[in-house]
Design an enzyme around this catalytic site. Structure first.
Site, short mmCIF file in Angstrom:
data_model
loop_
_atom_site.label_atom_id
_atom_site.label_comp_id
_atom_site.label_asym_id
_atom_site.label_seq_id
_atom_site.Cartn_x
_atom_site.Cartn_y
_atom_site.Cartn_z
NE ARG A 5 -10.30 2.02 12.06
CZ ARG A 5 -9.41 2.59 11.29
NH1 ARG A 5 -8.37 1.96 10.88
NH2 ARG A 5 -9.54 3.83 10.93
NE ARG B 247 -6.69 13.00 6.57
CZ ARG B 247 -6.64 11.82 7.16
NH1 ARG B 247 -5.51 11.15 7.20
NH2 ARG B 247 -7.70 11.30 7.73
NE ARG C 22 -9.34 9.96 4.63
CZ ARG C 22 -8.67 9.28 5.53
NH1 ARG C 22 -7.36 9.18 5.45
NH2 ARG C 22 -9.30 8.70 6.53
CE LYS D 273 -5.44 4.64 12.55
NZ LYS D 273 -6.18 5.83 13.00
NE ARG E 129 -12.58 9.09 10.13
CZ ARG E 129 -11.91 10.10 9.57
NH1 ARG E 129 -12.56 11.13 9.05
NH2 ARG E 129 -10.61 10.09 9.53
P1 B4P Z 1 -3.27 9.91 10.46
O1 B4P Z 1 -3.67 9.60 11.84
O2 B4P Z 1 -1.94 9.37 10.03
O3 B4P Z 1 -4.53 9.48 9.66
P2 B4P Z 1 -5.01 8.06 9.20
O4 B4P Z 1 -3.96 7.00 9.36
O5 B4P Z 1 -5.43 8.31 7.84
O6 B4P Z 1 -6.18 7.68 10.22
P3 B4P Z 1 -7.73 7.40 10.00
O7 B4P Z 1 -8.13 6.58 11.16
O8 B4P Z 1 -8.41 8.71 9.84
O9 B4P Z 1 -7.91 6.68 8.60
P4 B4P Z 1 -7.89 5.19 8.07
O10 B4P Z 1 -7.38 5.31 6.69
O11 B4P Z 1 -7.17 4.25 8.98
O12 B4P Z 1 -3.12 11.48 10.13
C1 B4P Z 1 -4.17 12.39 10.21
C2 B4P Z 1 -3.67 13.81 9.92
O13 B4P Z 1 -2.85 14.27 10.99
C3 B4P Z 1 -2.81 13.96 8.67
O14 B4P Z 1 -3.20 15.12 7.99
C4 B4P Z 1 -1.40 14.10 9.18
O15 B4P Z 1 -0.58 14.86 8.33
C5 B4P Z 1 -1.62 14.79 10.51
N1 B4P Z 1 -0.60 14.48 11.51
C6 B4P Z 1 -0.08 13.26 11.78
N2 B4P Z 1 0.82 13.34 12.79
C7 B4P Z 1 0.86 14.64 13.18
C8 B4P Z 1 1.57 15.37 14.19
N3 B4P Z 1 2.46 14.77 15.00
N4 B4P Z 1 1.34 16.69 14.32
C9 B4P Z 1 0.46 17.32 13.50
N5 B4P Z 1 -0.25 16.69 12.53
C10 B4P Z 1 -0.06 15.37 12.36
O16 B4P Z 1 -9.46 4.77 8.05
C11 B4P Z 1 -10.43 5.44 7.27
C12 B4P Z 1 -11.75 4.64 7.24
O17 B4P Z 1 -11.55 3.38 6.55
C13 B4P Z 1 -12.38 4.24 8.56
O18 B4P Z 1 -13.18 5.27 9.13
C14 B4P Z 1 -13.21 2.98 8.15
O19 B4P Z 1 -14.44 3.34 7.55
C15 B4P Z 1 -12.36 2.31 7.11
N6 B4P Z 1 -11.47 1.27 7.67
C16 B4P Z 1 -10.10 1.30 7.64
N7 B4P Z 1 -9.60 0.20 8.24
C17 B4P Z 1 -10.67 -0.54 8.66
C18 B4P Z 1 -10.81 -1.79 9.38
N8 B4P Z 1 -9.73 -2.50 9.77
N9 B4P Z 1 -12.04 -2.23 9.67
C19 B4P Z 1 -13.14 -1.54 9.26
N10 B4P Z 1 -13.09 -0.37 8.60
C20 B4P Z 1 -11.87 0.14 8.29
#
Ligand code: B4P
Length: 187
Positions: A88, A127, A133, A13, A144
């Protein structure tokens, strides 16, 4: 234009959202990034959020909905936003719809990035090794993923009724996935 990218943790994402927002010329907003910045700065929001995030749980809706309202009503959010990682939960989605409807806007596209579970875990552990992280450990990752299935997947039925869901295969090369996403939101 209001576009959302949904997907399991690790589905890309954040990675894809940044590139797509640049392409569409709209700001990218990630609730995860905003919450991590608040934790780092030690603000009241950050202190409330940290425990939930480290355990792999969602931060409570009332906190997130206040944050979403602020973003959508800000000067930069009034002409379109790429929302990465929110909503979410169904109450968050209902709140977004209400806020947008107040000024006769609506969600245009919801892109769902689909990635195999094994690959998700590998990416997040990768990551963890690079960025350290605090929620990228196996226990929190599994939590998660459970939370995604239980609380976020029901959103698809909600948005399917609005006819805005675009399912996008999220495995493979980052550029190839980006091209699929662009095609999906151009439909
Ligand atoms: P991403 O998938 O881009 O990770 P993310 O956006 O950080 O997703 P996540 O759901 O974990 O975190 P968020 O901050 O939204 O990438 C993951 C990894 O994969 C990276 O290392 C990247 O380089 C790699 N990658 C990507 N594409 C690739 C490909 N094609 N091939 C290989 N590798 C690849 O949420 C974190 C926390 O915040 C949640 O658990 C929750 O506690 C809270 N939160 C956030 N939003 C919320 C909401 N709306 N409501 C309630 N809680 C919330």
């Amino acid at each position: 234009m209001y576009v959302m990218i949904l997907g399991a943790p690790g589905s890309g994402k954040g990675t894809q959202g940044k590139i797509l927002a640049g392409h569409l010329g709209i700001p990218q907003v990630s609730t995860g990034d905003l919450l991590r910045a608040a934790v780092k700065a030690g603000t009241p929001l950050g202190r409330q959020a940290q425990g939930y995030m480290d355990k792999g749980l969602l931060v409570p809706d009332e906190i997130i909905i206040g944050l979403i309202r602020e973003i959508l009503e800000s000067e930069s959010g009034r002409n379109g936003v790429l929302m990465d990682g929110f909503p979410r939960t169904v109450p968050q989605a209902q709140a977004v719809d209400r806020i947008l409807a107040e000024r006769k806007n609506r969600v245009d596209h919801v892109a769902l990035l689909e990635v195999d579970e094994q690959e998700l875990v590998q990416r997040l552990l990768g990551r963890a090794a690079k960025e350290g992280r605090s929620d990228d450990n196996l226990q929190s990752i599994q939590q998660r993923l459970r939370v995604f299935h239980e609380q976020t997947e029901p959103l698809l039925a909600y948005y399917d009724k609005q006819g805005v869901v675009r399912r996008v295969p999220g495995m493979g090369d980052i550029d190839a996935i980006q091209q699929r996403l662009r095609a999906a939101v151009a439909e």
